[in-house]
Write a protein that holds these residues in place. Structure first.
Motif, PDB file in Angstrom:
ATOM      1  N   GLY A  59       0.874  -1.206   0.055  1.00 41.63           N
ATOM      2  CA  GLY A  59       0.088   0.071   0.013  1.00 41.63           C
ATOM      3  C   GLY A  59       0.838   1.317  -0.024  1.00 41.63           C
ATOM      4  N   LYS A  60       0.658   2.251   1.110  1.00 40.15           N
ATOM      5  CA  LYS A  60       1.337   3.188   0.757  1.00 40.15           C
ATOM      6  C   LYS A  60       2.704   3.349   1.680  1.00 40.15           C
ATOM      7  N   GLU A  86      27.001 -19.315   0.140  1.00 47.75           N
ATOM      8  CA  GLU A  86      26.861 -20.041  -1.178  1.00 47.75           C
ATOM      9  C   GLU A  86      25.381 -19.974  -1.913  1.00 47.75           C
ATOM     10  N   LYS A  87      24.397 -19.756  -1.119  1.00 48.41           N
ATOM     11  CA  LYS A  87      23.094 -19.987  -1.558  1.00 48.41           C
ATOM     12  C   LYS A  87      22.066 -18.896  -0.841  1.00 48.41           C
ATOM     13  N   VAL A  88      21.312 -18.185  -1.598  1.00 48.89           N
ATOM     14  CA  VAL A  88      20.551 -17.074  -1.127  1.00 48.89           C
ATOM     15  C   VAL A  88      19.186 -17.520  -1.597  1.00 48.89           C
ATOM     16  N   TYR A  89      18.380 -17.827  -0.646  1.00 48.14           N
ATOM     17  CA  TYR A  89      16.829 -17.887  -0.834  1.00 48.14           C
ATOM     18  C   TYR A  89      15.891 -16.578  -0.223  1.00 48.14           C
ATOM     19  N   PHE A  90      15.473 -15.999  -1.243  1.00 53.54           N
ATOM     20  CA  PHE A  90      14.772 -14.683  -0.635  1.00 53.54           C
ATOM     21  C   PHE A  90      13.293 -14.946  -1.014  1.00 53.54           C
ATOM     22  N   PHE A  91      12.358 -14.952  -0.102  1.00 61.53           N
ATOM     23  CA  PHE A  91      10.834 -15.186  -0.429  1.00 61.53           C
ATOM     24  C   PHE A  91      10.266 -14.035   0.110  1.00 61.53           C
ATOM     25  N   VAL A  92       9.403 -13.418  -0.835  1.00 63.50           N
ATOM     26  CA  VAL A  92       8.673 -12.192  -0.726  1.00 63.50           C
ATOM     27  C   VAL A  92       7.373 -12.404  -0.245  1.00 63.50           C
ATOM     28  N   HIS A  93       6.842 -11.865   0.765  1.00 63.65           N
ATOM     29  CA  HIS A  93       5.309 -11.781   1.177  1.00 63.65           C
ATOM     30  C   HIS A  93       4.847 -10.500   1.441  1.00 63.65           C
ATOM     31  N   GLU A  94       3.690 -10.175   1.405  1.00 64.85           N
ATOM     32  CA  GLU A  94       2.980  -8.865   1.729  1.00 64.85           C
ATOM     33  C   GLU A  94       1.591  -9.251   2.272  1.00 64.85           C
ATOM     34  N   HIS A  95       1.310  -8.514   3.389  1.00 65.26           N
ATOM     35  CA  HIS A  95      -0.006  -8.676   3.893  1.00 65.26           C
ATOM     36  C   HIS A  95      -0.932  -8.530   2.570  1.00 65.26           C
ATOM     37  N   GLY A  96      -1.655  -9.661   2.758  1.00 72.04           N
ATOM     38  CA  GLY A  96      -2.732  -9.748   1.516  1.00 72.04           C
ATOM     39  C   GLY A  96      -2.311 -10.124   0.126  1.00 72.04           C
ATOM     40  N   GLU A  97      -1.039 -10.035   0.103  1.00 73.19           N
ATOM     41  CA  GLU A  97      -0.206 -10.668  -1.141  1.00 73.19           C
ATOM     42  C   GLU A  97      -0.550 -10.243  -2.467  1.00 73.19           C
ATOM     43  N   ARG A  98      -1.244  -9.103  -2.669  1.00 71.58           N
ATOM     44  CA  ARG A  98      -1.698  -8.476  -3.915  1.00 71.58           C
ATOM     45  C   ARG A  98      -0.292  -8.057  -4.742  1.00 71.58           C
ATOM     46  N   ASN A  99       0.407  -7.481  -4.071  1.00 66.99           N
ATOM     47  CA  ASN A  99       1.462  -6.683  -4.845  1.00 66.99           C
ATOM     48  C   ASN A  99       2.868  -7.316  -4.759  1.00 66.99           C
ATOM     49  N   THR A 100       2.911  -8.771  -4.167  1.00 64.51           N
ATOM     50  CA  THR A 100       3.961  -9.461  -3.906  1.00 64.51           C
ATOM     51  C   THR A 100       4.936  -9.305  -5.146  1.00 64.51           C
TER      52      THR A 100
END
Lengths: 74, 302
Positions: free
Chosen positions: B235-236, B261-275
């Motif tokens: 959101g804002k 050696e390895k990077v896992y980056f998982f993205v979340h957002e409350h509501g997941e709309r704009n993840t």
């Protein structure tokens, strides 16, 4: 897991529903105030998690409830 | 992802700066092999949200096609779907086949351990179920990434149970653990013991960056890999999410220079709309500063 609230849109209006999880049976009871809406259950299918309900529920509402429960649980 | 959500009026008062590295991180990265090519994996916690048909997937995309669409865009997924139940072998093989057919790279599935193991039995008497999990997810073959175990109501008084469990994890099976009870992080001795148990058993520690639980950003790498679960506010506050990601990229750059050696980056957002928008920003920054060479997401032009 404790009961928790979820917010859904019902006919364009925001409503807060109460969810009571039962992890042992993988089921979630859903209430709108005192009214029992049904018990929802996640099924793992080819396309991912699909939610079903023991009571007749609009697909759109069921999908919203499922999404909100999944969001709460991650 | 609702965990760690704070009220909107509290977001501005959250200190989002990343803490210094935990004590075990230096020891782990010291031992790491230099000049090893770092592998980067960026993804989300779900392969489909209806709201994504407004910007990422074509309008009218059926939910049954979400996985196929996801595979064309990302190179990994936090497979939370397995939390509810373990799929059968054929389903896993079907997902693997879809990944081979649709992904631009070697896509990795990162399965979450089922709630039966983590939340119902709380790691007690789970040997057979866990072995079954390992057998089933092993069908992903080269498309299997790290699995992760999330423990909710599970405090440090159960460390011995966690220890017994991680000792049963087969060598070569990559697992990360996320504990959430605040007691794990409020006492230095407890924290040290916890990370030591993980490190001794070659198990990773998930780092979760969410507004309402800053203690979970412990910055302890117990293996030379990281598994970050980033939760944006959206959101804002999306600009603030971007700045938080910038901080992460700088820290990961330091880890890269020291041998991660390895990077896992998982993205979340409350509501997941704009993840996906946040995930694409991660990809852009990884490419610009870390030479990750990941394909950017393709959004629908309006």
């Amino acid at each position: 897991m404790q009961p928790f609230d979820i917010e859904v849109l019902i006919r364009g209006k925001k409503e807060v529903l109460l969810v009571i999880p039962d992890h042992e049976s993988h089921k979630f009871m859903v209430f709108d105030g005192d009214i029992y809406l049904g018990t929802v259950l996640p099924m793992l299918e080819e396309e991912g998690v699909k939610w079903t309900s023991d009571k007749l529920m609009a697909d759109e509402l069921l999908a919203q409830i499922g999404d909100k429960i999944e969001n709460h649980e991650t | 992802m609702e965990f760690g959500k704070v009220q909107e009026d509290e977001i501005l008062s959250v200190n989002f700066s990343l803490p210094n590295d935990g004590s075990i991180t230096s020891k782990i990265l010291e031992k790491s092999e230099e000049n090893k090519k770092v592998k980067f994996y960026v993804g989300c916690g779900t392969w489909g949200q209806k709201s994504w048909t407004k910007h990422l997937y074509n309008k009218g995309t059926k939910t049954s096609d979400f996985l196929k669409m996801y595979l064309t865009q990302f190179n990994s997924i936090e497979l939370n779907a397995m939390f509810y139940s373990l799929p059968d072998r054929d389903r896993v093989i079907g997902w693997k086949k879809l990944a081979i057919e649709n992904s631009k790279s070697n896509f990795l599935f990162c399965p979450r351990l089922p709630q039966l193991i983590s939340h119902v039995l709380k790691l007690e008497d789970v040997n057979e179920i866990f072995q079954n999990f390992v057998d089933v997810v092993s069908n992903f073959g080269d498309n299997l990434g790290a699995s992760f175990l999330q423990l909710g109501i599970f405090g440090p008084e159960r460390l011995h149970i966690l220890q017994d469990f991680v000792e049963t994890v087969p060598s070569g099976f990559k697992l990360f653990v996320e504990v959430r009870s605040p007691e794990w992080f409020s006492n230095e001795k407890v924290k040290e013991e916890y990370f030591s148990v993980l490190s001794r058993n070659n198990i990773g520690a998930v780092i979760t960056d969410t507004s309402g639980r800053r203690d979970l950003i412990h910055m302890n790498l117990t293996i030379p890999e990281c598994f970050i679960r980033f939760v944006g506010n959206g959101g804002k506050y999306v600009e603030s999410d971007f700045r938080r990601i910038d901080d992460w990229v700088i820290r990961i750059q330091e880890w890269v220079n020291r041998g991660i050696e390895k990077v896992y980056f998982f993205v979340h957002e409350h509501g997941e709309r704009n993840t996906p928008i946040l995930a694409n920003y991660v990809i852009q920054q990884f490419n610009a500063l870390l030479e990750a060479n990941l394909p950017e997401l393709t959004f629908i032009e309006k």
